[in-house]
Design a protein around this motif. Structure first.
Motif, PDB file in Angstrom:
ATOM      1  N   LEU B  52      28.489  29.907 -10.536  1.00 55.71           N
ATOM      2  CA  LEU B  52      29.559  28.690 -10.031  1.00 55.71           C
ATOM      3  C   LEU B  52      31.689  28.862 -10.165  1.00 55.71           C
ATOM      4  O   LEU B  52      32.619  28.207  -9.675  1.00 55.71           O
ATOM      5  N   ALA B  53      31.134  29.394 -11.888  1.00 50.29           N
ATOM      6  CA  ALA B  53      32.391  28.854 -12.314  1.00 50.29           C
ATOM      7  C   ALA B  53      33.180  29.821 -11.465  1.00 50.29           C
ATOM      8  O   ALA B  53      34.216  29.276 -11.181  1.00 50.29           O
ATOM      9  N   TRP B  54      32.340  30.871 -11.651  1.00 50.98           N
ATOM     10  CA  TRP B  54      33.319  32.216 -10.592  1.00 50.98           C
ATOM     11  C   TRP B  54      33.962  31.823  -9.808  1.00 50.98           C
ATOM     12  O   TRP B  54      35.269  32.119  -8.955  1.00 50.98           O
ATOM     13  N   ARG B  55      33.051  31.157  -8.704  1.00 45.35           N
ATOM     14  CA  ARG B  55      33.338  30.953  -7.251  1.00 45.35           C
ATOM     15  C   ARG B  55      34.552  29.825  -7.194  1.00 45.35           C
ATOM     16  O   ARG B  55      35.251  29.989  -6.449  1.00 45.35           O
ATOM     17  N   SER B 185      35.583  35.183  -2.313  1.00 47.61           N
ATOM     18  CA  SER B 185      35.060  35.226  -3.694  1.00 47.61           C
ATOM     19  C   SER B 185      34.564  33.402  -3.639  1.00 47.61           C
ATOM     20  O   SER B 185      33.694  33.104  -4.654  1.00 47.61           O
ATOM     21  N   ALA B 186      34.938  32.076  -3.479  1.00 43.51           N
ATOM     22  CA  ALA B 186      34.560  31.384  -3.242  1.00 43.51           C
ATOM     23  C   ALA B 186      33.202  31.027  -2.288  1.00 43.51           C
ATOM     24  O   ALA B 186      33.272  29.744  -2.736  1.00 43.51           O
ATOM     25  N   VAL B 187      33.622  30.923  -1.472  1.00 44.27           N
ATOM     26  CA  VAL B 187      32.424  30.986  -0.365  1.00 44.27           C
ATOM     27  C   VAL B 187      31.367  31.676   0.081  1.00 44.27           C
ATOM     28  O   VAL B 187      30.803  31.496   0.783  1.00 44.27           O
ATOM     29  N   PHE B 188      31.475  32.802  -0.557  1.00 43.73           N
ATOM     30  CA  PHE B 188      30.473  34.387   0.106  1.00 43.73           C
ATOM     31  C   PHE B 188      29.424  33.764  -0.135  1.00 43.73           C
ATOM     32  O   PHE B 188      28.525  32.589  -0.451  1.00 43.73           O
ATOM     33  N   SER B 189      28.267  34.134   0.894  1.00 45.61           N
ATOM     34  CA  SER B 189      27.214  33.284   1.557  1.00 45.61           C
ATOM     35  C   SER B 189      25.985  33.985   0.828  1.00 45.61           C
ATOM     36  O   SER B 189      25.187  33.953   0.417  1.00 45.61           O
ATOM     37  N   ASP B 190      26.059  34.838   1.301  1.00 49.18           N
ATOM     38  CA  ASP B 190      25.434  36.375   0.661  1.00 49.18           C
ATOM     39  C   ASP B 190      25.611  37.896   1.092  1.00 49.18           C
ATOM     40  O   ASP B 190      26.703  37.779   1.320  1.00 49.18           O
TER      41      ASP B 190
END
Lengths: 430, 481
Positions: B52-55, B185-190
């Motif tokens: 989460l921090a990375w996103r 990177s922020a929102v990748f889902s899968d």
């Protein structure tokens, strides 16, 4: 002149203000309006940094910033200082500019009916909507600051028998030099001309020459245009050369670069009439810590035109070569043949070449190709020569001469070709 | 109208053949993008704190970045607040066999001719089917498991192999690499995660079929492939998408990490909805793909067949860091109607004796614009580097464009770099030659185009080559230069 600019923008502003003060009677004329407009544009866009795609590989503005802080004007040169200058000794007319100013005593003009050579006729040289390359900020800057130049007109059905040599001498013995020469060549229908430009630099201070050459060739006209850069180690130069070609006209242009701290050649060719032909050749040998940058653009606007381009670079230690060749084939410019080749030899592991041969094509019935190679000298070729008893330095020289010869042989003028070959010999020896 | 014109007309009027939409119930996030959405996606996937921090870091950086304008493409401005950033098919209970897969989903695959059973039975390909960003079926997991190969969805990898993911995520494409990579990177889902242990030669082609399904869903895939020392894997990615009116944004990231003596082969067939013949709709495909040959003698090979998408912005790259490492890029890009493609590669030579080879074939028809943009960068340290690049363009019709922007930066004199490019149409003499031998113009063109692209098609794995050839033949049916 007590005012000093610390940044290049301020320096240019002061230069422009100086120029406007000297206009006297011609203030408020059309030419003055053109200058004002051009300068406003330069101010708005600023000089290009490396973020600008066209100047990605050239830290020119940064160097200018460093070199021209506090610049107030060119130094006064005594005739004795100028007298020392060695002219290349070419055949034909010699029109000499020293630090951007026409020098009558060094010049020699051959008269011929049908060939008009006018000097310092800025009204003719400043454009009436001609600049094909107005997007380049330096071309715009030249328009604003141009101080002198030659206007050459070859009238209809005239073959100019004598070559016209325009010789720019930059002498920085007495201080920094800033020059903006601007020339124009018009070749009328069925006419032929040979124009050579030579840039010679000497002295220990830095200089910046921002030159423009506008050429146009009317129907069935032929123009041979040679540009030879013998710039000194402290010289920076941007050259914008444009050519507009009408139906069945032929252009032969050869650009030789032998030195300078930073030299940038912008060559823009617009093929506006069918069956026109443009031949562009170039050779660049940047000196140590120097950069030679050739940008060419060939714009095929109409069908049935041909362009052939060959640029070769020999890049030694700590030198940088740049080549960017654009070929545009506009929609409807069918049956276009456009060929481009760029070949580079790197002589040392501190040498750099950045090349970008670029094709942009909007028509389908065309033949376009580009090739680009970079490498070092062929070991097998060297071995072949050495096996025949030729020592290594001579063998290398021989191979490099042969490499360069492909471009040098395109110079039709014997005297000039010999001179260019001789300089190459000197450069290869060192 | 001559026959040639008629054929050309037929071709340029051709509609997308893979267009349909299946109703799958989607579990969606509200429209728009802000930190809460990033947190929502992360929470939805039960992600650990570090991810989460990375996103969030990527998201904050993304907000400061500007959308790139340098590609040779134009499209209406994207409203990033008008996109749904997360949508998942309804969570099924753990699947043991294919029978448990949603029948509607199975049907979708069958329409595409890639039914899972068939894949399983005939081709021996393990399929990680991705529908709207969440993996719902993974086959052959057991076989692969025996060899220690990990091939699973990205979210499973985060759960089961957090150390590996943490070690390699962002190691090739940093979270803030570029605008679209940061967004991903922020929102990748899968996406997919693939790990080949030391010395293992993966016995089958690993394949992921991507589908974009629910309307208004931007798809943000993330693929991470790691090949340990001496490992080998051939990875396949292919996609088709249903017809849709609104433009869909697709900003995927693929990272490949190749260790010493390892080899990774990555192949793509891309056939997303390109928009209709007036240029309406279609997918925006802004993808960051990059691999690093980190160890000596590593090899990375990209092969792509690009026929779909309205706008493509994609440069699969190789960082050749290890000595003697090899990078390859083989590409066929076909554009038609109003499609725009700006694609190519970057070969960054850092190690000694590194080699790279680029073969790019562009085919443009209709009113499309096809650009090759590539960089060959030989750094000062890269002694004896070698590059060969070839980009050829074929133009069909007089309203399309083919452009080439090769950047070549050489900083070492032992490098040998060659680049050549040609642009032409199909020669009348070639067609005449075929006609004379009883081959009609249409078949002749298919023949010539296939020959033109052969060098690249040959590089595709067998299973894919069939699909790719079919796609090319389909796209180029009836096109006359």
């Amino acid at each position: 002149m007590s005012e000093q600019g610390s940044t290049i923008a301020e320096v240019l502003q002061l230069q422009f203000a100086d120029l406007e003060r000297q206009l006297n009677g011609s203030a408020g004329t059309a030419a003055h309006a053109v200058r004002k407009q051009a300068f406003a544009r330069v101010k708005e866009t600023g000089l290009p940094t490396r973020k600008n795609e066209e100047y990605k590989y050239l830290a020119l503005t940064r160097e200018l910033e460093k070199a021209f802080a506090g610049f107030v004007g060119n130094p006064e040169l005594a005739p004795a200082d100028i007298g020392k200058v060695e002219l290349p000794g070419l055949k034909g007319s010699e029109i000499v500019f020293v630090n951007g100013v026409y020098n009558e005593s060094l010049s020699n003009i051959c008269e011929q009916a049908g060939v008009s050579i006018r000097i310092n006729s800025l009204e003719q040289v400043l454009p009436a909507g001609v600049t094909a390359n107005v997007n380049d900020t330096f071309a715009g800057l030249n328009l604003a600051l141009a101080t002198g130049g030659v206007s050459i007109e070859v009238s209809q059905n005239t073959i100019a028998t004598e070559a016209v040599n325009i010789i720019h001498i930059t002498n920085t013995e007495k201080g920094r030099v800033f020059a903006s020469p601007r020339h124009r060549v018009t070749v009328a229908e069925n006419a032929q001309a040979v124009i050579t430009e030579v840039f010679i630099g000497s002295g220990q201070h830095c200089s910046f020459t921002n030159s423009v050459m506008e050429t146009s060739i009317a129907r069935k006209g032929i123009l041979h245009h040679y540009k030879v850069g013998l710039d000194g180690n402290h010289d920076m130069r941007v050259d914008n050369t444009t050519c507009r070609q009408q139906e069945k006209s032929v252009l032969h242009t050869v650009t030789i670069g032998y030195g300078g701290k930073i030299v940038r050649n912008n060559l823009t060719i617009r093929l506006e009439g069918e069956y026109a032909e443009a031949n562009l050749d170039g050779l660049y040998l940047p000196t140590a810590h120097g950069t030679l940058d050739n940008h060419t653009a060939v714009d095929h606007r109409v069908p049935h035109c041909n362009s052939n381009e060959l640029y070769k670079g020999i890049i030694g230690s700590n030198a940088t070569g740049v080549f960017n060749g654009k070929v545009f084939v506009r929609e409807g410019a069918q049956k276009t043949n456009a060929f481009q080749a760029n070949k580079n030899i790197l002589l040392a592991d501190t040498a750099t070449i950045n090349t970008k041969p670029q094709l942009e094509i909007w028509a389908d019935d065309v033949k376009c190709s580009h090739g680009c190679t970079t490498g070092q000298m062929d070991k097998e070729q060297l071995f072949y020569l050495r096996a025949r008893g030729i020592d290594e330095p001579s063998a290398r020289k021989l191979l490099l001469k042969a490499f360069a010869e492909d471009v040098i042989k395109k110079i039709a003028d014997d005297t000039l070709r010999a001179r260019v070959a001789a300089v190459l010999e000197e450069k290869l020896a060192s | 109208m001559s026959k040639d014109d008629q054929i050309l007309e037929d071709f340029t009027a051709k509609e997308y053949e893979h267009g349909w939409s299946v109703d799958l119930e989607a579990d969606q996030a509200p429209k728009g993008l802000n930190e809460d959405i990033v947190r929502f996606i992360s929470a939805k996937k039960n992600e650990p704190e570090w991810l989460l921090a990375w996103r969030l870091k990527a998201f904050r950086k993304w907000q400061e970045m500007a959308e790139p304008t340098w590609p040779n493409v134009s499209y209406p401005a994207i409203d990033y607040q008008d996109i749904i950033y997360y949508s998942a098919p309804k969570k099924q209970k753990e699947l043991n066999s294919l029978d448990e897969v949603d029948p509607e989903l199975r049907e979708t695959f069958e329409k595409l001719g890639i039914s899972l059973e068939e894949q399983k039975r005939l081709t021996g390909v393990a399929v990680d089917a991705v529908i709207d960003s969440v993996s719902v079926a993974t086959t052959f997991k057991e076989t692969l498991g025996e060899l220690g190969i990990i091939f699973c969805s990205f979210s499973e990898a985060v759960k089961d192999h957090p150390d590996l993911v943490k070690q390699y995520l962002g190691s090739v494409v940093p979270a803030t690499d570029n605008y679209f990579a940061a967004l991903n990177s922020a929102v990748f889902s899968d996406g997919s995660f693939c790990y080949i242990p030391k010395g293992v030669h993966c016995p089958m082609e690993l394949s992921t079929y991507f589908r974009i399904n629910a309307a208004n869903t931007g798809q943000f895939e993330r693929t991470l492939i790691v090949a340990e020392e001496g490992a080998y894997v051939s990875y396949l990615e292919g996609c088709t998408a249903p017809q849709r009116d609104e433009n869909q944004l697709h900003a995927a990231v693929v990272e490949i990490y190749v260790h010493k003596d390892a080899e990774v082969k990555y192949s793509t067939v891309q056939n997303w909805y390109p928009g209709d013949k007036d240029g309406k709709g279609g997918i925006y495909n802004f993808v960051t793909k990059r691999g690093i040959c980190a160890g000596d003698n590593a090899k990375l090979s990209w092969t792509q067949v690009e026929t779909g998408s309205a706008v493509t912005w994609k440069y699969p790259s190789c960082i050749l860091k290890g000595d003697n490492s090899i990078g390859e890029f083989y590409s066929v890009a076909v554009t038609n109607h109003h499609q725009q493609a700006d694609t190519g590669t970057k070969m960054i030579h850092l190690g000694k004796n590194t080699k790279s080879r680029i073969v790019s074939k562009g085919i443009s028809a209709g009113k499309s614009q096809n650009s090759y943009r590539g960089l060959v960068d030989i750094s000062k340290r890269a002694v004896n580097a070698r590059n060969y690049s070839q980009c050829d363009s074929l133009l069909l019709g007089d309203r399309c464009g083919a452009h080439t922007f090769p950047y070549i930066e050489v900083g070492n004199n032992t490098a040998q770099v060659e680049h050549e490019a040609t642009t032409s149409k199909i020669g009348e003499d070639q067609i005449f030659y075929c006609n004379q031998r009883g081959i009609d113009t249409e078949a002749a063109i298919a023949l010539i185009v296939n020959g033109f692209s052969k060098e690249v098609l040959n590089k595709l794995p067998m299973e894919f080559a069939v699909e790719a050839q079919k796609l090319l033949a389909l796209t180029l049916e009836g096109s006359v230069g």
